[in-house]
Scaffold this active site. Structure first.
Site, PDB file in Angstrom:
ATOM      1  N   GLY A  85       0.802  -1.219   0.000  1.00  0.00           N
ATOM      2  CA  GLY A  85       0.000   0.000   0.000  1.00  0.00           C
ATOM      3  C   GLY A  85       0.832   1.264   0.000  1.00  0.00           C
ATOM      4  O   GLY A  85       2.066   1.231  -0.053  1.00  0.00           O
ATOM      5  N   HIS A  90      -3.070   6.625  10.660  1.00  0.00           N
ATOM      6  CA  HIS A  90      -3.610   5.861  11.778  1.00  0.00           C
ATOM      7  C   HIS A  90      -3.681   6.779  12.994  1.00  0.00           C
ATOM      8  O   HIS A  90      -2.795   7.621  13.195  1.00  0.00           O
ATOM      9  CB  HIS A  90      -2.725   4.666  12.125  1.00  0.00           C
ATOM     10  CG  HIS A  90      -2.600   3.664  11.027  1.00  0.00           C
ATOM     11  ND1 HIS A  90      -3.687   3.054  10.445  1.00  0.00           N
ATOM     12  CD2 HIS A  90      -1.502   3.151  10.400  1.00  0.00           C
ATOM     13  CE1 HIS A  90      -3.267   2.215   9.515  1.00  0.00           C
ATOM     14  NE2 HIS A  90      -1.953   2.264   9.466  1.00  0.00           N
ATOM     15  N   GLY A 166      -1.817  -5.411   8.819  1.00  0.00           N
ATOM     16  CA  GLY A 166      -3.185  -5.901   8.831  1.00  0.00           C
ATOM     17  C   GLY A 166      -4.202  -4.913   8.321  1.00  0.00           C
ATOM     18  O   GLY A 166      -4.123  -4.450   7.185  1.00  0.00           O
ATOM     19  N   CYS A 185      -3.770   6.290   0.418  1.00  0.00           N
ATOM     20  CA  CYS A 185      -3.673   5.098  -0.440  1.00  0.00           C
ATOM     21  C   CYS A 185      -3.604   5.450  -1.923  1.00  0.00           C
ATOM     22  O   CYS A 185      -3.896   4.621  -2.784  1.00  0.00           O
ATOM     23  CB  CYS A 185      -4.821   4.133  -0.176  1.00  0.00           C
ATOM     24  SG  CYS A 185      -4.959   3.622   1.549  1.00  0.00           S
TER      25      CYS A 185
END
Length: 258
Positions: A85, A90, A166, A185
């Site tokens: 990616g 986050h 993940g 992304c």
């Protein structure tokens, strides 16, 4: 032969990204060593991060140099990773899941595409069963509420058939303003969404953990057991050390610094 359970742990306090990355690597090494004795455990870490932008292995440091300077001025950390990616965010308000699994437990072993597909379907199943949110198909990896709204991202790494990294699922609105500072992304026409806005609920991250664990169990066909840190040896000690470090780190910026 039935598969052993996956042991899960949810961190109550948002974690610094670099130290969490180091924990994943430490567990990876423990699993490699334990595999030789056929006694390794599969682990699911569930957590929130302190504000951080991360890049994937597709991007070079030269490409990211300007972004690193700009984004750290907002009050977030910036970390280059080896996951798949591109650039993403986050932070608090987002549930991150790091499955640390041995894909070679089954015969034949689970391939990486199947592993990612199961993860994507797990998130989709959870969103519908718990919040009545339906996804729309997309050519891109991740989970989309409509063609322009992405609620969950996936980026994994597999070495020696052992998984790291993940998924990340936006629960509250807190991550959205941070996402607005980047093209996440590499998708210029896509914005970040979250469960709270889409479902019209006052959902918090800790509210979704149990449902996600259940969905993970169903998707991967594994029983789930809560990890008892006091009896988990080196693994438990490493987790407790990180939890203490997260507590000592104190607060974090709730919104980007102007």
């Amino acid at each position: 032969m039935s598969l052993p359970p996956v042991f899960f742990h949810y961190f109550q306090t948002p974690l610094p990204y670099t130290r969490t990355l180091a924990l994943q690597e430490r567990i990876h090494q423990i699993q490699l060593a334990s595999r030789r004795a056929s006694c390794q455990h599969d682990i699911l870490l569930l957590l929130q991060h302190r504000p951080v932008y991360t890049s994937g292995r597709r991007q070079t440091e030269h490409e990211l140099q300007t972004e690193r300077v700009r984004l750290t001025k907002l009050g977030a950390d910036f970390v280059t990773t080896s996951r798949g990616g591109q650039l993403t965010y986050h932070g608090p308000g987002q549930l991150v899941g790091y499955p640390l699994l041995d894909l070679g437990r089954t015969s034949p072993p689970i391939g990486i595409r199947e592993y990612i597909c199961k993860m994507q379907k797990m998130i989709q199943s959870y969103l519908f069963s718990a919040h009545k949110l339906t996804h729309v198909p997309s050519e891109h990896t991740g989970v989309f509420l409509d063609p322009a709204t992405k609620v969950a991202s996936i980026g994994v790494q597999v070495r020696h058939r052992l998984t790291t990294h993940g998924f990340a699922m936006n629960v509250t609105q807190e991550p959205l303003e941070w996402f607005n500072k980047v093209i996440a992304c590499g998708l210029a026409d896509v914005k970040a969404g979250c469960i709270a806005l889409a479902a019209g609920e006052q959902t918090q991250v800790h509210d979704v953990v149990e449902g996600v664990v259940d969905a993970f169990s169903q998707s991967y066909g594994r029983d789930m057991e809560k990890l008892e840190l006091e009896s988990a040896g080196e693994l438990g000690k490493a987790i407790l050390e990180l939890e203490l470090e997260a507590l000592e780190a104190g607060g974090w910026p709730r919104i980007p610094i102007s």
